[in-house]
Design an enzyme around this catalytic site. Structure first.
Site, short mmCIF file in Angstrom:
data_model
loop_
_atom_site.label_atom_id
_atom_site.label_comp_id
_atom_site.label_asym_id
_atom_site.label_seq_id
_atom_site.Cartn_x
_atom_site.Cartn_y
_atom_site.Cartn_z
N HIS A 102 26.90 -5.02 -16.22
CA HIS A 102 26.15 -5.49 -15.05
C HIS A 102 25.34 -6.73 -15.46
O HIS A 102 24.83 -6.80 -16.57
CB HIS A 102 25.22 -4.38 -14.55
CG HIS A 102 24.63 -4.68 -13.21
ND1 HIS A 102 23.60 -5.58 -13.05
CD2 HIS A 102 24.95 -4.22 -11.97
CE1 HIS A 102 23.33 -5.65 -11.75
NE2 HIS A 102 24.11 -4.84 -11.08
N GLU A 174 30.19 -9.49 -8.84
CA GLU A 174 28.81 -9.51 -8.36
C GLU A 174 28.17 -10.85 -8.72
O GLU A 174 27.63 -11.00 -9.82
CB GLU A 174 28.00 -8.39 -9.03
CG GLU A 174 28.50 -6.99 -8.73
CD GLU A 174 27.39 -5.95 -8.88
OE1 GLU A 174 27.15 -5.23 -7.93
OE2 GLU A 174 26.74 -5.89 -9.94
P1 13P Z 1 21.96 -5.39 -4.32
O1 13P Z 1 22.87 -4.61 -3.41
O2 13P Z 1 20.54 -4.88 -4.31
O3 13P Z 1 22.06 -6.85 -4.09
O4 13P Z 1 22.47 -5.12 -5.82
C1 13P Z 1 23.82 -5.21 -6.10
C2 13P Z 1 24.05 -4.65 -7.45
O5 13P Z 1 23.51 -5.15 -8.42
C3 13P Z 1 24.91 -3.47 -7.55
O6 13P Z 1 25.26 -3.21 -8.87
#
Ligand code: 13P
Length: 257
Positions: A102, A174
């Site tokens: 992440h 992401e």
């Molecule tokens: P948000 O949905 O708060 O933007 O975070 C996404 C995330 O980091 C999921 O792993």
């Protein structure tokens, strides 16, 4: 039909009681719509803190509608690593997925692609599915280096996988600038990046690459999730903030089933 995923990443939030309350709220509501969940092959997954995995596992053990993910694991099998949690420990409490790489860990814990590649292998060796996260930061996007960044993160994090292992893999896109900012990536950006990730996976793994789920994460909510999940090569969502309020998370589930 390919499975869809909705994964709530609770990050470092909730006390034990709060976590248990959320699951207890979800279970009867999910049971009530289980036919709809099954009909679209939706896999619902919660990634709570390590210390809440076991009590939640006990709560959900007679339900098949929710599975557990961990937010991280260590890159060594076992040993003198004070404060760390191994893949085998996670598998032993019925964790099915482990989020690896992440961006918050890449940034704050300085996790490198090499380190993440060994975590991916350990998760697979323990019989679970790694969810390898990738995502460019705002500078990389503004300078047109977003695809190069993703390419290196995927090539660097997915090393020496057998074709059997690849079948258990998930990838999450992401973009760092979309996480926790309320600034969701546009559908054009999501499509562009997911198609690009699919190309990389096909190039690396042939037709098996077609089947690897690619999830989107970054400011998803109940209003935008259905449109996002409709996108090409979008096989699910990785949800941060919007998964913390359990009624909102349930609304998301209702909006896609
Ligand atoms: P948000 O949905 O708060 O933007 O975070 C996404 C995330 O980091 C999921 O792993």
């Amino acid at each position: 039909m390919m499975h869809k995923y909705l994964i709530g990443n609770w990050k470092m939030n909730k006390t034990l009681q709060e976590a248990m309350d959320c699951i207890q709220y979800l279970l009867p509501q999910l049971e009530a719509i289980k036919d709809a969940i099954h009909s679209i092959n939706l896999n619902l997954v919660i990634a709570p803190s390590f210390v809440h995995l076991w009590p939640i596992k006990e709560l959900i053990q007679h339900h098949t509608l929710i599975q557990l993910a961990a937010q991280n694991c260590h890159h060594e099998i076992q040993g003198a690593f004070t404060g760390e949690v191994s893949a085998a420990m996670l598998a032993s409490v019925d964790v099915k997925y482990v989020i690896i790489g992440h961006s918050e860990r890449r940034i704050y814990q300085k996790e490198t692609n090499d380190l993440l590649a060994s975590k991916v292998k350990k998760v697979l060796a323990a019989g679970m599915s790694p969810i390898l996260c990738c995502g460019e930061n705002i500078e990389q996007r503004n300078t047109g280096e977003h695809k190069t960044a993703i390419y290196h993160q995927l090539k660097g994090g997915l090393v020496d996988l057998t074709l059997q292992e690849v079948q258990k893999l998930l990838v999450a896109y992401e973009p760092v600038w979309a996480i926790g900012t309320g600034q969701v990536a546009s559908l054009e950006v999501i499509t562009e990046m997911h198609d690009f990730i699919r190309e990389i996976l096909l190039e690396q793994y042939g037709m098996i690459g077609e089947k690897i789920p690619i999830l989107y994460g970054g400011s998803c909510n109940a209003k935008n999730i259905a449109a996002i999940l409709n996108g090409s090569n979008v096989n699910g969502g990785l949800i941060g903030g919007a998964s913390l309020q359990v009624n909102h998370f349930m609304e998301m589930i209702n909006n896609i089933t």
